[in-house]
Design a protein around this motif. Structure first.
Motif, PDB file in Angstrom:
ATOM      1  N   GLU A  94       0.864  -1.192   0.000  1.00 54.12           N
ATOM      2  CA  GLU A  94       0.000   0.000   0.000  1.00 54.12           C
ATOM      3  C   GLU A  94       0.892   1.230   0.000  1.00 54.12           C
ATOM      4  OE1 GLU A  94      -3.534   0.248   2.504  1.00 54.12           O
ATOM      5  OE2 GLU A  94      -3.209  -1.862   3.018  1.00 54.12           O
ATOM      6  N   ARG A  95       1.516   1.463  -1.134  1.00 53.82           N
ATOM      7  CA  ARG A  95       2.493   2.555  -1.259  1.00 53.82           C
ATOM      8  C   ARG A  95       1.932   3.862  -0.695  1.00 53.82           C
ATOM      9  NH1 ARG A  95       7.222   3.393  -4.088  1.00 53.82           N
ATOM     10  NH2 ARG A  95       7.599   5.524  -4.778  1.00 53.82           N
ATOM     11  N   GLY A  96       2.675   4.412   0.270  1.00 52.27           N
ATOM     12  CA  GLY A  96       2.269   5.668   0.887  1.00 52.27           C
ATOM     13  C   GLY A  96       1.575   5.511   2.231  1.00 52.27           C
ATOM     14  N   ARG A  97       1.165   4.284   2.560  1.00 49.87           N
ATOM     15  CA  ARG A  97       0.541   4.052   3.868  1.00 49.87           C
ATOM     16  C   ARG A  97       1.597   4.277   4.951  1.00 49.87           C
ATOM     17  NH1 ARG A  97      -2.155  -1.545   6.173  1.00 49.87           N
ATOM     18  NH2 ARG A  97      -2.955  -0.623   8.088  1.00 49.87           N
ATOM     19  N   CYS A  98       1.195   4.873   6.063  1.00 57.98           N
ATOM     20  CA  CYS A  98       2.151   5.231   7.110  1.00 57.98           C
ATOM     21  C   CYS A  98       1.776   4.627   8.460  1.00 57.98           C
ATOM     22  CB  CYS A  98       2.210   6.750   7.279  1.00 57.98           C
ATOM     23  SG  CYS A  98       2.776   7.635   5.817  1.00 57.98           S
ATOM     24  N   VAL A  99       2.796   4.406   9.255  1.00 58.10           N
ATOM     25  CA  VAL A  99       2.633   3.994  10.646  1.00 58.10           C
ATOM     26  C   VAL A  99       3.759   4.650  11.433  1.00 58.10           C
ATOM     27  CG1 VAL A  99       4.005   1.871  10.478  1.00 58.10           C
ATOM     28  CG2 VAL A  99       2.188   2.034  12.176  1.00 58.10           C
ATOM     29  N   ARG A 100       3.480   4.995  12.655  1.00 57.02           N
ATOM     30  CA  ARG A 100       4.518   5.557  13.523  1.00 57.02           C
ATOM     31  C   ARG A 100       5.144   4.441  14.348  1.00 57.02           C
ATOM     32  NH1 ARG A 100       5.734  10.640  13.130  1.00 57.02           N
ATOM     33  NH2 ARG A 100       4.137  11.948  12.206  1.00 57.02           N
ATOM     34  N   VAL A 101       6.453   4.578  14.593  1.00 55.21           N
ATOM     35  CA  VAL A 101       7.185   3.614  15.405  1.00 55.21           C
ATOM     36  C   VAL A 101       8.201   4.381  16.240  1.00 55.21           C
ATOM     37  CG1 VAL A 101       8.856   3.146  13.568  1.00 55.21           C
ATOM     38  CG2 VAL A 101       8.582   1.513  15.423  1.00 55.21           C
ATOM     39  N   VAL A 102       8.307   4.021  17.516  1.00 50.28           N
ATOM     40  CA  VAL A 102       9.340   4.647  18.337  1.00 50.28           C
ATOM     41  C   VAL A 102      10.698   4.242  17.776  1.00 50.28           C
ATOM     42  CG1 VAL A 102       7.922   4.838  20.428  1.00 50.28           C
ATOM     43  CG2 VAL A 102       9.290   2.786  20.052  1.00 50.28           C
ATOM     44  N   PHE A 120       3.667  -5.122   6.339  1.00 48.37           N
ATOM     45  CA  PHE A 120       3.448  -3.801   6.919  1.00 48.37           C
ATOM     46  C   PHE A 120       2.173  -3.785   7.756  1.00 48.37           C
ATOM     47  CE2 PHE A 120       2.397   0.699   6.930  1.00 48.37           C
ATOM     48  CZ  PHE A 120       3.645   1.308   7.054  1.00 48.37           C
ATOM     49  N   GLU A 121       1.146  -4.493   7.278  1.00 49.76           N
ATOM     50  CA  GLU A 121      -0.150  -4.521   7.961  1.00 49.76           C
ATOM     51  C   GLU A 121      -0.029  -5.055   9.384  1.00 49.76           C
ATOM     52  OE1 GLU A 121       0.333  -6.094   4.888  1.00 49.76           O
ATOM     53  OE2 GLU A 121      -0.394  -4.359   3.782  1.00 49.76           O
ATOM     54  N   GLU A 122       0.881  -5.995   9.595  1.00 47.26           N
ATOM     55  CA  GLU A 122       1.045  -6.561  10.935  1.00 47.26           C
ATOM     56  C   GLU A 122       1.535  -5.513  11.926  1.00 47.26           C
ATOM     57  OE1 GLU A 122       2.493 -10.860  10.901  1.00 47.26           O
ATOM     58  OE2 GLU A 122       3.064 -10.124   8.897  1.00 47.26           O
ATOM     59  N   PHE A 123       2.391  -4.629  11.480  1.00 44.55           N
ATOM     60  CA  PHE A 123       2.882  -3.560  12.352  1.00 44.55           C
ATOM     61  C   PHE A 123       1.819  -2.483  12.528  1.00 44.55           C
ATOM     62  CE2 PHE A 123       6.683  -5.608  10.782  1.00 44.55           C
ATOM     63  CZ  PHE A 123       7.376  -5.812  11.962  1.00 44.55           C
ATOM     64  N   ALA A 124       1.144  -2.136  11.442  1.00 42.46           N
ATOM     65  CA  ALA A 124       0.090  -1.129  11.526  1.00 42.46           C
ATOM     66  C   ALA A 124      -1.031  -1.592  12.444  1.00 42.46           C
ATOM     67  CB  ALA A 124      -0.457  -0.818  10.132  1.00 42.46           C
ATOM     68  N   GLY A 125      -1.279  -2.884  12.488  1.00 45.42           N
ATOM     69  CA  GLY A 125      -2.327  -3.423  13.348  1.00 45.42           C
ATOM     70  C   GLY A 125      -1.900  -3.608  14.799  1.00 45.42           C
ATOM     71  N   ALA A 126      -0.632  -3.357  15.104  1.00 42.46           N
ATOM     72  CA  ALA A 126      -0.120  -3.562  16.461  1.00 42.46           C
ATOM     73  C   ALA A 126       0.249  -2.244  17.156  1.00 42.46           C
ATOM     74  CB  ALA A 126       1.095  -4.483  16.414  1.00 42.46           C
ATOM     75  N   VAL A 127      -0.316  -1.143  16.673  1.00 43.87           N
ATOM     76  CA  VAL A 127      -0.023   0.148  17.295  1.00 43.87           C
ATOM     77  C   VAL A 127      -0.803   0.302  18.601  1.00 43.87           C
ATOM     78  CG1 VAL A 127       0.524   1.263  15.102  1.00 43.87           C
ATOM     79  CG2 VAL A 127      -1.807   1.386  15.991  1.00 43.87           C
ATOM     80  N   ASP A 128      -0.285   1.146  19.476  1.00 46.44           N
ATOM     81  CA  ASP A 128      -0.973   1.470  20.718  1.00 46.44           C
ATOM     82  C   ASP A 128      -2.145   2.402  20.431  1.00 46.44           C
ATOM     83  OD1 ASP A 128       0.825  -0.057  22.130  1.00 46.44           O
ATOM     84  OD2 ASP A 128       2.008   1.646  22.855  1.00 46.44           O
ATOM     85  N   ASP A 129      -2.883   2.752  21.473  1.00 50.71           N
ATOM     86  CA  ASP A 129      -4.042   3.633  21.322  1.00 50.71           C
ATOM     87  C   ASP A 129      -3.693   4.976  20.685  1.00 50.71           C
ATOM     88  OD1 ASP A 129      -5.709   1.714  22.390  1.00 50.71           O
ATOM     89  OD2 ASP A 129      -5.649   2.551  24.413  1.00 50.71           O
ATOM     90  N   ASP A 130      -2.456   5.422  20.861  1.00 51.27           N
ATOM     91  CA  ASP A 130      -2.053   6.699  20.278  1.00 51.27           C
ATOM     92  C   ASP A 130      -1.534   6.556  18.845  1.00 51.27           C
ATOM     93  OD1 ASP A 130       0.376   5.457  20.796  1.00 51.27           O
ATOM     94  OD2 ASP A 130       1.224   7.128  21.918  1.00 51.27           O
ATOM     95  N   GLY A 131      -1.633   5.357  18.270  1.00 50.94           N
ATOM     96  CA  GLY A 131      -1.232   5.136  16.888  1.00 50.94           C
ATOM     97  C   GLY A 131       0.251   4.898  16.667  1.00 50.94           C
ATOM     98  N   VAL A 132       0.983   4.552  17.734  1.00 54.05           N
ATOM     99  CA  VAL A 132       2.424   4.344  17.640  1.00 54.05           C
ATOM    100  C   VAL A 132       2.759   2.899  17.958  1.00 54.05           C
ATOM    101  CG1 VAL A 132       4.686   5.025  18.544  1.00 54.05           C
ATOM    102  CG2 VAL A 132       2.877   6.746  18.301  1.00 54.05           C
ATOM    103  N   PHE A 133       3.596   2.280  17.104  1.00 50.54           N
ATOM    104  CA  PHE A 133       4.080   0.930  17.349  1.00 50.54           C
ATOM    105  C   PHE A 133       5.246   1.012  18.323  1.00 50.54           C
ATOM    106  CE2 PHE A 133       7.061  -2.519  16.335  1.00 50.54           C
ATOM    107  CZ  PHE A 133       6.243  -3.613  16.554  1.00 50.54           C
ATOM    108  N   ARG A 134       5.142   0.234  19.416  1.00 53.60           N
ATOM    109  CA  ARG A 134       6.174   0.216  20.442  1.00 53.60           C
ATOM    110  C   ARG A 134       6.759  -1.180  20.656  1.00 53.60           C
ATOM    111  NH1 ARG A 134       2.877   4.405  21.937  1.00 53.60           N
ATOM    112  NH2 ARG A 134       4.017   6.291  22.529  1.00 53.60           N
ATOM    113  N   GLY A 135       6.457  -2.074  19.753  1.00 53.50           N
ATOM    114  CA  GLY A 135       6.977  -3.433  19.846  1.00 53.50           C
ATOM    115  C   GLY A 135       5.874  -4.438  20.137  1.00 53.50           C
ATOM    116  N   PHE A 136       6.218  -5.697  19.968  1.00 57.99           N
ATOM    117  CA  PHE A 136       5.257  -6.779  20.218  1.00 57.99           C
ATOM    118  C   PHE A 136       5.383  -7.283  21.640  1.00 57.99           C
ATOM    119  CE2 PHE A 136       5.732  -7.107  15.551  1.00 57.99           C
ATOM    120  CZ  PHE A 136       4.413  -6.958  15.211  1.00 57.99           C
TER     121      PHE A 136
END
Length: 136
Positions: A94-102, A120-136
């Motif tokens: 999904e070219r251009g789709r974004c996710v935040r990561v610490v 990419f979807e696996e990380f985008a689906g694992a973000v915290d409530d604030d929309g940031v991925f902090r690890g699994f």
């Protein structure tokens, strides 16, 4: 505008130049191994010509030879927080789709996407409530 350099590493492009201390902290986080010894394979781009760049405009600056599945932006949101939540841009499915990561967890996304271990979807689906991925 100039194109980004073509590298084998994932590009981390500085787009906010308001906080040199945050950029220094970001570099330190990216070059510090995780608890298990993992590092993100990245090339830092610290060039004032890219100040204010958005994900949409960044897509136009990627050289055709760039083969990495993601691009990372160190934008105003990233430098304003002690977690340094970088903006990761998907360049494949999904070219251009974004996710935040610490910054300390960028290795997880970069390593797994570059090896095609995860999507990419696996990380985008694992973000915290604030929309940031902090690890699994």
């Amino acid at each position: 505008m100039h194109q980004f350099p073509c590298t084998l590493e994932a590009l981390v492009v500085r787009t906010d130049f308001s906080a040199d201390g945050a950029w220094d902290a970001l570099r330190a986080a990216l070059y510090s191994p995780s608890r298990d010894g993992f590092l993100a394979n990245v090339a830092l781009v610290d060039d004032g010509r890219f100040e204010g760049l958005t994900p949409e405009s960044a897509l136009d600056l990627i050289p055709a030879e760039y083969q990495h599945p993601l691009l990372v932006l160190a934008d105003p949101v990233a430098v304003a927080s002690t977690d340094l939540p970088l903006l990761v841009v998907d360049l494949r499915r999904e070219r251009g789709r974004c996710v935040r990561v610490v910054a300390a967890e960028l290795w997880s996304i970069e390593n797994n996407l570059s090896e095609a271990n995860m999507d990419f979807e696996e990380f985008a689906g694992a973000v915290d409530d604030d929309g940031v991925f902090r690890g699994f």
